[in-house]
Scaffold this active site. Structure first.
Site, PDB file in Angstrom:
ATOM      1  N   ASP A 147     -33.652   8.206 -13.569  1.00 48.07           N
ATOM      2  CA  ASP A 147     -32.899   9.345 -14.095  1.00 48.07           C
ATOM      3  C   ASP A 147     -31.380   9.181 -14.136  1.00 48.07           C
ATOM      4  OD1 ASP A 147     -35.505  10.255 -13.897  1.00 48.07           O
ATOM      5  OD2 ASP A 147     -35.078  11.777 -12.385  1.00 48.07           O
TER       6      ASP A 147
ATOM      7  N   LYS B 124     -39.919  12.998 -17.965  1.00 47.66           N
ATOM      8  CA  LYS B 124     -40.660  13.673 -16.903  1.00 47.66           C
ATOM      9  C   LYS B 124     -40.033  15.030 -16.619  1.00 47.66           C
ATOM     10  CE  LYS B 124     -38.224  11.479 -12.964  1.00 47.66           C
ATOM     11  NZ  LYS B 124     -37.755  12.652 -12.230  1.00 47.66           N
TER      12      LYS B 124
ATOM     13  N   CYS C  79     -35.249  13.100  -6.448  1.00 50.99           N
ATOM     14  CA  CYS C  79     -36.169  12.257  -7.208  1.00 50.99           C
ATOM     15  C   CYS C  79     -36.384  10.879  -6.576  1.00 50.99           C
ATOM     16  CB  CYS C  79     -35.667  12.110  -8.646  1.00 50.99           C
ATOM     17  SG  CYS C  79     -35.608  13.686  -9.532  1.00 50.99           S
TER      18      CYS C  79
END
Length: 203
Positions: free
Chosen positions: A22, A83, A118
């Site tokens: 990310d 996602k 994450c």
């Protein structure tokens, strides 16, 4: 590579994958040391390309948060997966894991944002699957230094190695006579930028 050596932190080139979590444009203003983290991550992305280490990339809600930052050329990645859950282990990535490294994946080098969300949840799920996770501290960050550093502590507690980009690169090379050493040398010729990790040694 013998499992005993993996237990002590070595990285088998043919049994290792890189997971990039990310690193997206919309996170740039909010994250500590973001530009430096991107610079370090670029070394790892280039290393994966040169050494043929599989690279898996995720993007959190890319419609709202943008794509992976333009500084990172991830065209060689196994895939770039959108996602909404915080862990990288979406159904698509989970099904991919068993095929990585010809079905012989042993270690995952994990980097990106945020360290305490994450990255941490991804590391926990990978560890639960029996994989040895190396979290690259100088290529991971959060919005606050407290969250970032405490995440590294928790990750170490669950069995992850907290490492640096240069350590990862040298472990994958293993030998000055590695056939791609000359290709990698420019990446390690200059030391990585300061990413605020000096306080880690004080905790």
């Amino acid at each position: 590579m013998a499992s005993s050596l993996i237990k002590y932190g070595l990285l088998p080139q043919k049994g290792t994958a890189f997971f990039l979590c990310d690193l997206q444009e919309k996170f740039r203003p909010a994250m500590l040391h973001f530009d430096q983290i991107v610079e370090v991550s670029n070394k790892l992305v280039q290393t994966s390309r040169i050494l043929g280490v599989p690279l898996v990339v995720t993007e959190q809600n890319p419609n709202g948060l943008g794509r992976t930052v333009s500084e990172l050329d991830v065209k060689h990645a196994v895939g770039v997966y959108p996602k909404t859950r915080f862990s990288m282990l979406t159904p698509e990535v989970s099904s991919l894991i068993d095929a990585l490294c010809g079905g012989h994946l042993q270690c995952v080098v994990l980097f990106g944002v945020e360290a305490h969300v994450c990255v941490e949840q991804t590391a926990a799920e990978l560890t639960a699957r029996g994989l040895q996770v190396h979290v690259v501290a100088d290529a991971c960050t959060s919005r606050s230094q407290e969250d970032r550093l405490l995440a590294f502590q928790r990750l170490k507690q669950i069995g992850c190695f907290i490492t640096t980009s240069e350590t990862v690169i040298f472990k994958l090379l293993g030998d000055k006579e590695h056939p791609h050493f000359a290709d990698i040398r420019p990446l390690i010729k200059t030391t990585s930028p300061n990413t605020g990790l000096a306080t880690l040694s004080k905790m």
